[in-house]
Design a protein around this motif. Sequence first.
Motif, PDB file in Angstrom:
ATOM      1  N   PHE A  82       0.827  -1.200   0.000  1.00  0.00           N
ATOM      2  CA  PHE A  82       0.000   0.000   0.000  1.00  0.00           C
ATOM      3  C   PHE A  82       0.865   1.257   0.000  1.00  0.00           C
ATOM      4  CE2 PHE A  82      -3.028  -3.198   1.165  1.00  0.00           C
ATOM      5  CZ  PHE A  82      -4.182  -2.781   0.541  1.00  0.00           C
ATOM      6  N   GLU A  83       2.018   1.163   0.624  1.00  0.00           N
ATOM      7  CA  GLU A  83       2.928   2.309   0.627  1.00  0.00           C
ATOM      8  C   GLU A  83       3.406   2.610  -0.791  1.00  0.00           C
ATOM      9  OE1 GLU A  83       4.570   5.546   1.958  1.00  0.00           O
ATOM     10  OE2 GLU A  83       3.659   4.185   3.429  1.00  0.00           O
ATOM     11  N   ASN A  84       3.775   1.581  -1.539  1.00  0.00           N
ATOM     12  CA  ASN A  84       4.265   1.795  -2.895  1.00  0.00           C
ATOM     13  C   ASN A  84       3.143   2.261  -3.832  1.00  0.00           C
ATOM     14  OD1 ASN A  84       6.378   1.897  -4.745  1.00  0.00           O
ATOM     15  ND2 ASN A  84       6.074  -0.202  -5.438  1.00  0.00           N
ATOM     16  N   LEU A  85       1.944   1.711  -3.668  1.00  0.00           N
ATOM     17  CA  LEU A  85       0.825   2.163  -4.494  1.00  0.00           C
ATOM     18  C   LEU A  85       0.478   3.625  -4.178  1.00  0.00           C
ATOM     19  CD1 LEU A  85      -1.618  -0.881  -4.737  1.00  0.00           C
ATOM     20  CD2 LEU A  85       0.369  -0.287  -6.134  1.00  0.00           C
ATOM     21  N   THR A  86       0.679   4.030  -2.927  1.00  0.00           N
ATOM     22  CA  THR A  86       0.489   5.432  -2.561  1.00  0.00           C
ATOM     23  C   THR A  86       1.481   6.314  -3.301  1.00  0.00           C
ATOM     24  OG1 THR A  86      -0.331   4.834  -0.359  1.00  0.00           O
ATOM     25  CG2 THR A  86       0.505   7.080  -0.649  1.00  0.00           C
ATOM     26  N   THR A  87       2.734   5.899  -3.328  1.00  0.00           N
ATOM     27  CA  THR A  87       3.782   6.658  -4.020  1.00  0.00           C
ATOM     28  C   THR A  87       3.432   6.856  -5.490  1.00  0.00           C
ATOM     29  OG1 THR A  87       5.495   5.852  -2.507  1.00  0.00           O
ATOM     30  CG2 THR A  87       6.224   6.647  -4.663  1.00  0.00           C
ATOM     31  N   ILE A  88       2.958   5.790  -6.130  1.00  0.00           N
ATOM     32  CA  ILE A  88       2.624   5.867  -7.555  1.00  0.00           C
ATOM     33  C   ILE A  88       1.402   6.755  -7.770  1.00  0.00           C
ATOM     34  CG2 ILE A  88       1.740   4.496  -9.488  1.00  0.00           C
ATOM     35  CD1 ILE A  88       3.651   2.270  -8.541  1.00  0.00           C
ATOM     36  N   THR A  89       0.400   6.631  -6.906  1.00  0.00           N
ATOM     37  CA  THR A  89      -0.809   7.442  -7.051  1.00  0.00           C
ATOM     38  C   THR A  89      -0.498   8.931  -6.906  1.00  0.00           C
ATOM     39  OG1 THR A  89      -2.150   5.626  -6.177  1.00  0.00           O
ATOM     40  CG2 THR A  89      -3.149   7.819  -6.192  1.00  0.00           C
ATOM     41  N   LEU A  90       0.296   9.277  -5.898  1.00  0.00           N
ATOM     42  CA  LEU A  90       0.654  10.682  -5.710  1.00  0.00           C
ATOM     43  C   LEU A  90       1.509  11.185  -6.865  1.00  0.00           C
ATOM     44  CD1 LEU A  90       0.460  13.195  -3.984  1.00  0.00           C
ATOM     45  CD2 LEU A  90       2.443  12.388  -2.671  1.00  0.00           C
ATOM     46  N   ALA A  91       2.377  10.326  -7.387  1.00  0.00           N
ATOM     47  CA  ALA A  91       3.192  10.726  -8.538  1.00  0.00           C
ATOM     48  C   ALA A  91       2.316  10.996  -9.759  1.00  0.00           C
ATOM     49  CB  ALA A  91       4.229   9.652  -8.852  1.00  0.00           C
ATOM     50  N   LEU A  92       1.264  10.200  -9.944  1.00  0.00           N
ATOM     51  CA  LEU A  92       0.331  10.447 -11.040  1.00  0.00           C
ATOM     52  C   LEU A  92      -0.379  11.784 -10.846  1.00  0.00           C
ATOM     53  CD1 LEU A  92      -1.320   9.576 -13.558  1.00  0.00           C
ATOM     54  CD2 LEU A  92      -2.936   8.500 -11.956  1.00  0.00           C
ATOM     55  N   ILE A  93      -0.846  12.029  -9.632  1.00  0.00           N
ATOM     56  CA  ILE A  93      -1.519  13.295  -9.327  1.00  0.00           C
ATOM     57  C   ILE A  93      -0.589  14.471  -9.635  1.00  0.00           C
ATOM     58  CG2 ILE A  93      -2.359  14.708  -7.397  1.00  0.00           C
ATOM     59  CD1 ILE A  93      -3.500  12.089  -6.195  1.00  0.00           C
ATOM     60  N   ASP A  94       0.661  14.353  -9.233  1.00  0.00           N
ATOM     61  CA  ASP A  94       1.625  15.422  -9.494  1.00  0.00           C
ATOM     62  C   ASP A  94       1.909  15.561 -10.986  1.00  0.00           C
ATOM     63  OD1 ASP A  94       1.782  15.988  -6.804  1.00  0.00           O
ATOM     64  OD2 ASP A  94       3.608  14.813  -6.476  1.00  0.00           O
ATOM     65  N   GLN A  95       2.042  14.427 -11.676  1.00  0.00           N
ATOM     66  CA  GLN A  95       2.319  14.478 -13.115  1.00  0.00           C
ATOM     67  C   GLN A  95       1.188  15.173 -13.868  1.00  0.00           C
ATOM     68  OE1 GLN A  95       2.135  11.128 -16.313  1.00  0.00           O
ATOM     69  NE2 GLN A  95       4.168  10.972 -15.392  1.00  0.00           N
ATOM     70  N   LEU A  96      -0.041  14.998 -13.392  1.00  0.00           N
ATOM     71  CA  LEU A  96      -1.199  15.613 -14.029  1.00  0.00           C
ATOM     72  C   LEU A  96      -1.386  17.069 -13.606  1.00  0.00           C
ATOM     73  CD1 LEU A  96      -3.731  12.649 -13.822  1.00  0.00           C
ATOM     74  CD2 LEU A  96      -2.438  13.414 -15.817  1.00  0.00           C
ATOM     75  N   GLY A  97      -0.552  17.537 -12.694  1.00  0.00           N
ATOM     76  CA  GLY A  97      -0.582  18.934 -12.297  1.00  0.00           C
ATOM     77  C   GLY A  97      -1.737  19.308 -11.384  1.00  0.00           C
ATOM     78  N   LEU A  98      -2.230  18.348 -10.613  1.00  0.00           N
ATOM     79  CA  LEU A  98      -3.339  18.631  -9.700  1.00  0.00           C
ATOM     80  C   LEU A  98      -2.779  19.177  -8.388  1.00  0.00           C
ATOM     81  CD1 LEU A  98      -5.497  15.379 -10.189  1.00  0.00           C
ATOM     82  CD2 LEU A  98      -5.410  17.461 -11.598  1.00  0.00           C
ATOM     83  N   GLN A  99      -2.913  20.474  -8.192  1.00  0.00           N
ATOM     84  CA  GLN A  99      -2.395  21.081  -6.973  1.00  0.00           C
ATOM     85  C   GLN A  99      -3.291  20.789  -5.774  1.00  0.00           C
ATOM     86  OE1 GLN A  99       0.658  22.528  -6.841  1.00  0.00           O
ATOM     87  NE2 GLN A  99       0.762  21.826  -8.967  1.00  0.00           N
TER      88      GLN A  99
END
Length: 292
Positions: A82-99
């Motif tokens: 779950f920790e690693n899936l969190t990292t990937i999810t937040l990275a996607l959010i950041d990549q999409l520019g969602l502040q």
Amino acid sequence: MTDSKPVVQHRTTTINGVKVFYREAGDPAAPAVVLLHGFPASSHMFRNLIPELADRYHVIAPDHIGYGFSDAPPVDEFEYSFENLTTITLALIDQLGLQNFALYIQDYGAPIGLRIASRNPDRVTALLVQSGNAYMEGFTPFWDILFAHAKDRPANEAAVREYLTAEKTHWQYTHGVPADRLDRIAPDTWTLDQALMDRPGNKEIQLQMFWDYQFNLPGYPDFQEYFRKHQPPTLITWGKNDEIFGAAGARAYERDLPDAEIHLLDAGHFALESHGPEIAGLIRDFLGRVIV
């Protein structure tokens, strides 16, 4: 005649070397809403909700790694936690520019989303919770064998594998659903979930995630402190008949979020399937009031 309904786009991007599939709709300049699914589902569970929100909001619904149409590398090639899936999810959010963004969290989406929220409290505009545990009160007897598996994997693996069968997947969608609403449950739900879970190596992924779930529980105090300190606007739409995450888990949020709006629906674990229009209406009303 022009169809004015929002168009849902199906996209893939690469995060940390793995491909992440996500559904996207709405104006990127609008307030963002991120939808996080649970086990054994995918962003397919939000297929009807996304168009209901996308006229007002920028909606993003990813498939977690190992689920849906995202990559599902073997367990010896990827850290399923779950920790690693969190990292990937937040990275996607950041990549999409969602502040800033609201989070819809269900089942597995809860420990992922609440890690993100508690670590980035100023970015989260609201929480939308459906059968997403943050308190011990929510656990039902469904979890007994899973917690036994966490303590002793070899001794309990055979029993836990029963949770990966077609019969159990069908049950997840139909238990607790009133008889007059069973015909609302689309058979593509459990059929798609099971087909993806039956891919070679995927059951090993699910067993690893079952085992890793135990490491979410030590994070509950952090989640609850986040609730108390930051008081995020919270809407809870939870199936009162859910035999996986019980209704007590919904009521427990009131302890730290006294202003949370809680709706216990006459539904089971996948309440969006039987009560989708009601939940969409509650979300539109709620977000319309709390997101400026």
